[in-house]
Design a protein around this motif. Structure first.
Motif, short mmCIF file in Angstrom:
data_model
loop_
_atom_site.label_atom_id
_atom_site.label_comp_id
_atom_site.label_asym_id
_atom_site.label_seq_id
_atom_site.Cartn_x
_atom_site.Cartn_y
_atom_site.Cartn_z
N GLN A 95 0.80 -1.23 0.00
CA GLN A 95 0.00 0.00 0.00
C GLN A 95 0.83 1.28 0.00
O GLN A 95 0.28 2.37 -0.03
N HIS A 96 2.12 1.16 -0.02
CA HIS A 96 2.99 2.33 -0.10
C HIS A 96 3.12 2.86 -1.53
O HIS A 96 3.63 3.96 -1.74
N ALA A 97 2.63 2.12 -2.50
CA ALA A 97 2.84 2.47 -3.91
C ALA A 97 2.45 3.91 -4.26
O ALA A 97 3.20 4.57 -4.99
N PRO A 98 1.33 4.47 -3.79
CA PRO A 98 1.03 5.86 -4.14
C PRO A 98 2.12 6.84 -3.70
O PRO A 98 2.32 7.88 -4.34
N LEU A 99 2.84 6.53 -2.64
CA LEU A 99 3.90 7.42 -2.17
C LEU A 99 5.07 7.47 -3.15
O LEU A 99 5.81 8.46 -3.19
#
Length: 109
Positions: A95-99
């Motif tokens: 879930q870190h991908a948008p960062l």
């Protein structure tokens, strides 16, 4: 004005569950100077995280700066409980991908 990418100034960008209903995002900066620039700029606020993750601002539970580690920890509500039907990331580890696409304007290096 210069643009800097988070992936260029952070040594670690990761996510994980903070229990079955919350997600934690960890950003550990490569050095204290970049950490302080981002922290003092206020560029990582609840409104920006909410927009980035497509959630209500109220779903961003906390944003905590931790000076000894040059790190910022963000906790938000998961859209689905971990392991619920439709959950595609039971551990919250992706879930870190948008960062990874996050950029900052006007921070001098």
């Amino acid at each position: 004005m210069s643009t800097v990418r988070l992936v260029d100034i952070a040594g670690v960008i990761r996510s994980k569950n903070a229990g079955p209903f919350e997600l934690t995002l960890d950003i550990m900066f490569r050095d204290a100077a970049w950490y302080q620039r981002v922290r003092q700029s206020g560029a990582l606020d609840a409104a920006r995280i909410a927009t980035l993750y497509g959630v209500d601002e109220a779903d961003v539970i906390s944003i905590v700066a931790f000076d000894p580690a040059n790190a910022i920890k963000i906790t938000l509500k998961r859209p689905l409980a971990s392991g619920a039907i439709g959950d595609s990331d039971v551990y919250g580890a992706q879930q870190h991908a948008p960062l990874l696409a996050l950029t900052f304007e006007g921070l001098q290096g």
